[in-house]
Design a protein around this motif. Structure first.
Motif, PDB file in Angstrom:
ATOM      1  N   LEU A 197       0.828  -1.194   0.000  1.00 30.60           N
ATOM      2  CA  LEU A 197       0.000   0.000   0.000  1.00 30.60           C
ATOM      3  C   LEU A 197       0.865   1.248   0.000  1.00 30.60           C
ATOM      4  CD1 LEU A 197      -0.581   1.260   3.385  1.00 30.60           C
ATOM      5  CD2 LEU A 197      -0.510  -1.212   3.382  1.00 30.60           C
ATOM      6  N   GLN A 198       0.271   2.353  -0.434  1.00 36.42           N
ATOM      7  CA  GLN A 198       0.902   3.677  -0.355  1.00 36.42           C
ATOM      8  C   GLN A 198       0.038   4.584   0.511  1.00 36.42           C
ATOM      9  OE1 GLN A 198       2.749   3.909  -4.901  1.00 36.42           O
ATOM     10  NE2 GLN A 198       1.861   5.743  -3.979  1.00 36.42           N
ATOM     11  N   MET A 199       0.723   5.428   1.307  1.00 37.60           N
ATOM     12  CA  MET A 199       0.030   6.366   2.181  1.00 37.60           C
ATOM     13  C   MET A 199       0.833   7.651   2.266  1.00 37.60           C
ATOM     14  SD  MET A 199      -1.233   3.719   5.155  1.00 37.60           S
ATOM     15  CE  MET A 199      -1.920   5.040   6.153  1.00 37.60           C
ATOM     16  N   MET A 200       0.259   8.639   2.977  1.00 35.99           N
ATOM     17  CA  MET A 200       0.960   9.905   3.153  1.00 35.99           C
ATOM     18  C   MET A 200       0.483  10.579   4.435  1.00 35.99           C
ATOM     19  SD  MET A 200      -0.836  12.285   0.223  1.00 35.99           S
ATOM     20  CE  MET A 200      -2.587  12.628   0.175  1.00 35.99           C
ATOM     21  N   GLN A 201       1.250  11.568   4.870  1.00 40.32           N
ATOM     22  CA  GLN A 201       0.895  12.350   6.054  1.00 40.32           C
ATOM     23  C   GLN A 201       1.222  13.810   5.800  1.00 40.32           C
ATOM     24  OE1 GLN A 201       1.620  10.430   9.758  1.00 40.32           O
ATOM     25  NE2 GLN A 201       1.878  12.350  10.885  1.00 40.32           N
ATOM     26  N   THR A 202       0.356  14.686   6.294  1.00 38.94           N
ATOM     27  CA  THR A 202       0.495  16.119   6.037  1.00 38.94           C
ATOM     28  C   THR A 202       1.037  16.859   7.251  1.00 38.94           C
ATOM     29  OG1 THR A 202      -1.681  16.823   6.862  1.00 38.94           O
ATOM     30  CG2 THR A 202      -1.590  15.937   4.600  1.00 38.94           C
ATOM     31  N   ASP A 203       1.366  18.106   7.022  1.00 42.94           N
ATOM     32  CA  ASP A 203       1.583  19.038   8.123  1.00 42.94           C
ATOM     33  C   ASP A 203       0.276  19.211   8.901  1.00 42.94           C
ATOM     34  OD1 ASP A 203       4.248  19.559   7.613  1.00 42.94           O
ATOM     35  OD2 ASP A 203       3.864  21.345   6.411  1.00 42.94           O
TER      36      ASP A 203
ATOM     37  N   PRO B 222      -9.222  20.917  14.413  1.00 41.56           N
ATOM     38  CA  PRO B 222      -9.505  19.509  14.683  1.00 41.56           C
ATOM     39  C   PRO B 222     -10.277  18.849  13.543  1.00 41.56           C
ATOM     40  CG  PRO B 222     -10.145  20.911  16.539  1.00 41.56           C
ATOM     41  CD  PRO B 222      -9.874  21.831  15.387  1.00 41.56           C
ATOM     42  N   LEU B 223      -9.879  17.640  13.212  1.00 42.50           N
ATOM     43  CA  LEU B 223     -10.687  16.740  12.396  1.00 42.50           C
ATOM     44  C   LEU B 223     -11.240  15.729  13.395  1.00 42.50           C
ATOM     45  CD1 LEU B 223     -11.356  16.092   9.300  1.00 42.50           C
ATOM     46  CD2 LEU B 223      -9.707  14.236   9.583  1.00 42.50           C
ATOM     47  N   THR B 224     -12.459  15.925  13.821  1.00 46.46           N
ATOM     48  CA  THR B 224     -12.956  15.258  15.020  1.00 46.46           C
ATOM     49  C   THR B 224     -13.309  13.794  14.816  1.00 46.46           C
ATOM     50  OG1 THR B 224     -15.173  16.076  14.522  1.00 46.46           O
ATOM     51  CG2 THR B 224     -13.812  17.403  16.006  1.00 46.46           C
ATOM     52  N   THR B 225     -13.410  13.342  13.573  1.00 42.99           N
ATOM     53  CA  THR B 225     -13.693  11.939  13.276  1.00 42.99           C
ATOM     54  C   THR B 225     -12.696  11.433  12.246  1.00 42.99           C
ATOM     55  OG1 THR B 225     -15.129  12.293  11.351  1.00 42.99           O
ATOM     56  CG2 THR B 225     -16.159  12.459  13.529  1.00 42.99           C
ATOM     57  N   SER B 226     -12.581  10.126  12.126  1.00 37.77           N
ATOM     58  CA  SER B 226     -11.971   9.567  10.926  1.00 37.77           C
ATOM     59  C   SER B 226     -12.914   9.836   9.754  1.00 37.77           C
ATOM     60  CB  SER B 226     -11.758   8.061  11.084  1.00 37.77           C
ATOM     61  OG  SER B 226     -10.896   7.779  12.154  1.00 37.77           O
TER      62      SER B 226
ATOM     63  N   LEU C  37      -9.150   6.797   3.262  1.00 38.71           N
ATOM     64  CA  LEU C  37      -9.286   6.774   4.707  1.00 38.71           C
ATOM     65  C   LEU C  37      -8.396   7.881   5.241  1.00 38.71           C
ATOM     66  CD1 LEU C  37      -9.114   2.933   5.462  1.00 38.71           C
ATOM     67  CD2 LEU C  37     -11.156   4.358   5.276  1.00 38.71           C
ATOM     68  N   MET C  38      -8.878   8.576   6.244  1.00 37.67           N
ATOM     69  CA  MET C  38      -8.117   9.727   6.759  1.00 37.67           C
ATOM     70  C   MET C  38      -8.335   9.838   8.271  1.00 37.67           C
ATOM     71  SD  MET C  38      -8.249  13.710   5.493  1.00 37.67           S
ATOM     72  CE  MET C  38     -10.042  13.844   5.558  1.00 37.67           C
ATOM     73  N   VAL C  39      -7.222  10.009   8.979  1.00 44.08           N
ATOM     74  CA  VAL C  39      -7.238  10.153  10.433  1.00 44.08           C
ATOM     75  C   VAL C  39      -6.311  11.289  10.811  1.00 44.08           C
ATOM     76  CG1 VAL C  39      -6.889   8.992  12.648  1.00 44.08           C
ATOM     77  CG2 VAL C  39      -7.553   7.659  10.645  1.00 44.08           C
ATOM     78  N   GLN C  40      -6.727  12.094  11.772  1.00 52.38           N
ATOM     79  CA  GLN C  40      -5.843  13.152  12.266  1.00 52.38           C
ATOM     80  C   GLN C  40      -4.956  12.610  13.379  1.00 52.38           C
ATOM     81  OE1 GLN C  40      -7.573  16.727  14.174  1.00 52.38           O
ATOM     82  NE2 GLN C  40      -6.214  17.903  12.848  1.00 52.38           N
TER      83      GLN C  40
ATOM     84  N   GLY D 234      -1.782  17.054  14.847  1.00 52.24           N
ATOM     85  CA  GLY D 234      -2.622  17.820  13.933  1.00 52.24           C
ATOM     86  C   GLY D 234      -2.506  17.422  12.479  1.00 52.24           C
ATOM     87  N   GLY D 235      -1.462  16.667  12.114  1.00 55.84           N
ATOM     88  CA  GLY D 235      -1.320  16.209  10.740  1.00 55.84           C
ATOM     89  C   GLY D 235      -2.366  15.168  10.381  1.00 55.84           C
ATOM     90  N   LEU D 236      -2.521  14.933   9.100  1.00 56.60           N
ATOM     91  CA  LEU D 236      -3.503  13.971   8.600  1.00 56.60           C
ATOM     92  C   LEU D 236      -2.789  12.780   7.975  1.00 56.60           C
ATOM     93  CD1 LEU D 236      -5.914  16.457   6.768  1.00 56.60           C
ATOM     94  CD2 LEU D 236      -6.107  15.595   9.127  1.00 56.60           C
ATOM     95  N   THR D 237      -3.130  11.581   8.409  1.00 52.10           N
ATOM     96  CA  THR D 237      -2.687  10.368   7.729  1.00 52.10           C
ATOM     97  C   THR D 237      -3.743  10.012   6.696  1.00 52.10           C
ATOM     98  OG1 THR D 237      -1.520   9.566   9.686  1.00 52.10           O
ATOM     99  CG2 THR D 237      -2.067   7.946   7.995  1.00 52.10           C
ATOM    100  N   ILE D 238      -3.311   9.858   5.444  1.00 52.63           N
ATOM    101  CA  ILE D 238      -4.239   9.702   4.324  1.00 52.63           C
ATOM    102  C   ILE D 238      -3.783   8.536   3.451  1.00 52.63           C
ATOM    103  CG2 ILE D 238      -5.217  10.833   2.271  1.00 52.63           C
ATOM    104  CD1 ILE D 238      -4.607  13.517   3.652  1.00 52.63           C
TER     105      ILE D 238
END
Length: 374
Positions: free
Chosen positions: A218-224, A229-233, A272-275, A279-283
């Motif tokens: 799989l490939q994924m990424m993470q942001t600054d 808040p991203l209060t949910t997945s 799929l995205m989780v904070q 504060g960064g986002l795993t995507i």
């Protein structure tokens, strides 16, 4: 009882957790200095929503209960019962969500179909255009990059746990004994091989060439940090195509009437995205099943995910600061939660949970402990 656990990913560490919790001594052996495989390269989602009904859902719900209890004892896990939202844009997507909400096990999953305004009340960061959203209250999250370290620290404090990093187990010698590449022999009453996607070498020797487990890339990424808040997945409707809970006539109609984006289809993608706690986002993510896997990451999937996320957020995505690939082990019969096999006297191989590993590992390990009479 003395338990030897080979592998320090989440499946191995949860076996160590249950053994120590039941009063036993554990030696955990990891070929890297610390775990660096799929257990760290994932979303950290405790993902109940899409699980197949029956054994898989029961395992996920039990694991969700166990994760919460462990999180109350190990603050470094970053456990949070955040739930998930899947924003919906078309009548096809809403119909799949309606079919999911009508399932007999919908209440156990915490399913609810929300209007767009109701979804934004739950997660105000979703400012983009959508008509409704599927809410799953039972979904949760932990911090994948630090969870194993936090669990290890807690286990070390028990006085019944030893961690040996930088050692590769090369041989099973006698009953419930293994030799590592330092020449040391580790003997216990049970050996658990939780080797993740390492399916060659000793695993092939013990389990045979027809091991019903495959590797998935799989490939994924993470942001600054997002700056709010991203209060949910968050998932997108492509997850309906991927997870068995959504199989229905409505999904058949979605597949026929709303073809997947060509890039998403080529790379077998879903959003799929989780904070993260910073504060960064795993995507993510993509799925590749054909061997040999490519050794490079491909940019088009990242561009597709960026477009989807920005449409949901109604704003530009923060700078991407990490891109990575990972490989996990999945049972070839994907209806099976895990492959558990006694491969020698006192030695069990536990592998192949696939994308369920982070979600289900506490319950998988609990079942092993119960079956072996720990």
């Amino acid at each position: 009882m003395r338990v030897i656990v080979v592998g320090a990913g989440v499946v191995g560490t949860m076996h160590a957790w249950h053994a120590v919790s039941r009063g036993h001594e554990v030696v955990q052996i990891e070929r890297e200095s610390e775990a660096r495989g799929a257990s760290l390269r994932n979303f950290g989602q405790i993902w109940v929503s899409g699980r197949a009904g029956g054994e898989e859902l029961e395992t996920a719900l039990r694991a969700r209960e166990l994760w919460q209890g462990i999180g109350e004892r190990v603050s470094g896990l970053g456990f949070r019962p955040c739930g998930s939202l899947t924003p919906l844009r078309t009548a096809y997507e809403v119909a799949v969500a309606e079919a999911a909400v009508a399932r007999p096990d919908a209440a156990a999953r915490g399913y609810k179909l929300l209007t767009a305004d109701e979804a934004r009340a739950v997660n105000p960061a979703l400012r983009g255009a959508f008509t409704a959203a599927l809410w799953c209250e039972r979904d949760a999250a932990v911090e994948p990059r630090t969870a194993q370290l936090a669990l290890k620290e807690h286990l070390l404090a028990s006085g019944r746990y030893t961690f040996l990093g930088g050692r590769e187990v090369r041989e099973v010698v006698g009953t419930a004994s293994v030799r590592d590449d330092h020449g040391d022999v580790h003997t216990g009453d049970a050996v658990i091989l939780a080797t993740g996607a390492w399916l060659g070498g000793l695993v092939r020797e013990l389990a045979g060439p027809e091991l019903p487990v495959r590797r998935v890339r799989l490939q994924m990424m993470q942001t600054d940090p997002l700056g709010e808040p991203l209060t949910t997945s968050v998932a997108d409707a492509d997850s309906f195509r991927y997870y068995p809970a959504y199989r229905s006539e409505a999904l058949d109609a979605l597949n026929a009437g709303q073809p997947q984006d060509p890039v998403a289809a080529e790379h077998r993608m879903q959003l799929l995205m989780v904070q993260r706690r910073d504060g960064g986002l795993t995507i993510g993510d993509t799925h590749a099943y054909e061997h040999p896997f490519a050794f490079d990451t491909v940019e088009e999937p990242y561009e597709h995910l960026t477009r989807v996320v920005e449409a949901f957020l109604g704003r530009p995505l923060p700078r991407i600061r990490h891109r990575w690939a990972g490989v996990y082990a999945q049972c070839t019969d994907t209806s099976r939660v895990v492959h558990r096999q006694q491969v020698r006297d006192g030695v069990w191989l536990v592998t192949g949970p696939g994308g369920r590993g982070m979600t289900c590992s506490p319950a998988i390990a609990e079942t092993t402990a119960d079956q072996l009479g720990w």
